[in-house]
Motif scaffolding. Structure first.
Motif, short mmCIF file in Angstrom:
data_model
loop_
_atom_site.label_atom_id
_atom_site.label_comp_id
_atom_site.label_asym_id
_atom_site.label_seq_id
_atom_site.Cartn_x
_atom_site.Cartn_y
_atom_site.Cartn_z
N LEU A 35 21.15 -42.29 32.98
CA LEU A 35 21.91 -41.97 34.18
C LEU A 35 21.67 -40.53 34.62
O LEU A 35 21.46 -40.25 35.80
CB LEU A 35 23.40 -42.20 33.93
N VAL A 36 21.66 -39.61 33.66
CA VAL A 36 21.42 -38.21 33.98
C VAL A 36 20.01 -38.01 34.51
O VAL A 36 19.81 -37.32 35.52
CB VAL A 36 21.69 -37.32 32.74
N LEU A 37 19.02 -38.62 33.86
CA LEU A 37 17.65 -38.48 34.34
C LEU A 37 17.47 -39.10 35.73
O LEU A 37 16.77 -38.55 36.57
CB LEU A 37 16.67 -39.14 33.36
N GLY A 38 18.13 -40.21 35.98
CA GLY A 38 18.06 -40.84 37.29
C GLY A 38 18.70 -39.98 38.37
O GLY A 38 18.17 -39.85 39.48
N ALA A 39 19.82 -39.36 38.05
CA ALA A 39 20.49 -38.50 39.03
C ALA A 39 19.65 -37.26 39.32
O ALA A 39 19.54 -36.84 40.48
CB ALA A 39 21.87 -38.09 38.50
N VAL A 56 6.14 -39.53 22.62
CA VAL A 56 7.33 -39.64 23.45
C VAL A 56 7.85 -41.08 23.50
O VAL A 56 9.06 -41.32 23.48
CB VAL A 56 7.04 -39.11 24.87
N THR A 57 6.95 -42.05 23.55
CA THR A 57 7.34 -43.45 23.71
C THR A 57 8.27 -43.94 22.59
O THR A 57 9.32 -44.52 22.89
CB THR A 57 6.10 -44.34 23.83
N PRO A 58 7.95 -43.75 21.31
CA PRO A 58 8.89 -44.22 20.27
C PRO A 58 10.25 -43.52 20.33
O PRO A 58 11.29 -44.14 20.08
CB PRO A 58 8.19 -43.89 18.95
N THR A 59 10.25 -42.26 20.70
CA THR A 59 11.52 -41.53 20.81
C THR A 59 12.38 -42.11 21.91
O THR A 59 13.58 -42.33 21.73
CB THR A 59 11.26 -40.04 21.07
N LEU A 60 11.78 -42.39 23.06
CA LEU A 60 12.54 -42.98 24.16
C LEU A 60 13.02 -44.38 23.82
O LEU A 60 14.13 -44.77 24.20
CB LEU A 60 11.69 -43.00 25.43
N GLN A 61 12.23 -45.16 23.11
CA GLN A 61 12.65 -46.50 22.72
C GLN A 61 13.81 -46.44 21.74
O GLN A 61 14.73 -47.26 21.80
CB GLN A 61 11.47 -47.26 22.11
N ARG A 62 13.80 -45.47 20.84
CA ARG A 62 14.89 -45.32 19.87
C ARG A 62 16.17 -44.89 20.58
O ARG A 62 17.25 -45.41 20.31
CB ARG A 62 14.50 -44.31 18.80
N GLY A 73 21.89 -43.64 25.13
CA GLY A 73 20.71 -43.81 25.96
C GLY A 73 21.05 -44.13 27.40
O GLY A 73 20.34 -43.74 28.33
N LEU A 74 22.14 -44.85 27.62
CA LEU A 74 22.57 -45.17 28.98
C LEU A 74 22.98 -43.91 29.73
O LEU A 74 22.65 -43.73 30.91
CB LEU A 74 23.72 -46.17 28.95
N VAL A 75 23.69 -43.03 29.04
CA VAL A 75 24.10 -41.76 29.66
C VAL A 75 22.86 -40.92 29.96
O VAL A 75 22.74 -40.31 31.03
CB VAL A 75 25.08 -41.01 28.75
#
Length: 50
Positions: A23-27, A5-11, A18-20
């Protein structure tokens, strides 16, 4: 699993989408945690007011 999961999230984080995604995960996390903490706040206010 975390190693996959870590390399995928970094990419994804290096892309503008990634910003969107963040934002969605934070909401979503704020909404789900509010459902758990709002009843606790009512109990706390009721206890401190008594």
């Amino acid at each position: 699993m975390l190693q996959d999961v870590t390399p995928t999230l970094q990419r994804v984080a290096s892309e503008p989408m990634g910003l969107v995604f963040a934002l969605v995960l934070g909401a979503v996390s704020a909404t789900t945690s509010a459902c758990c903490t709002l009843p606790a706040l009512g109990i706390l206010v009721g206890y401190s007011g008594a």
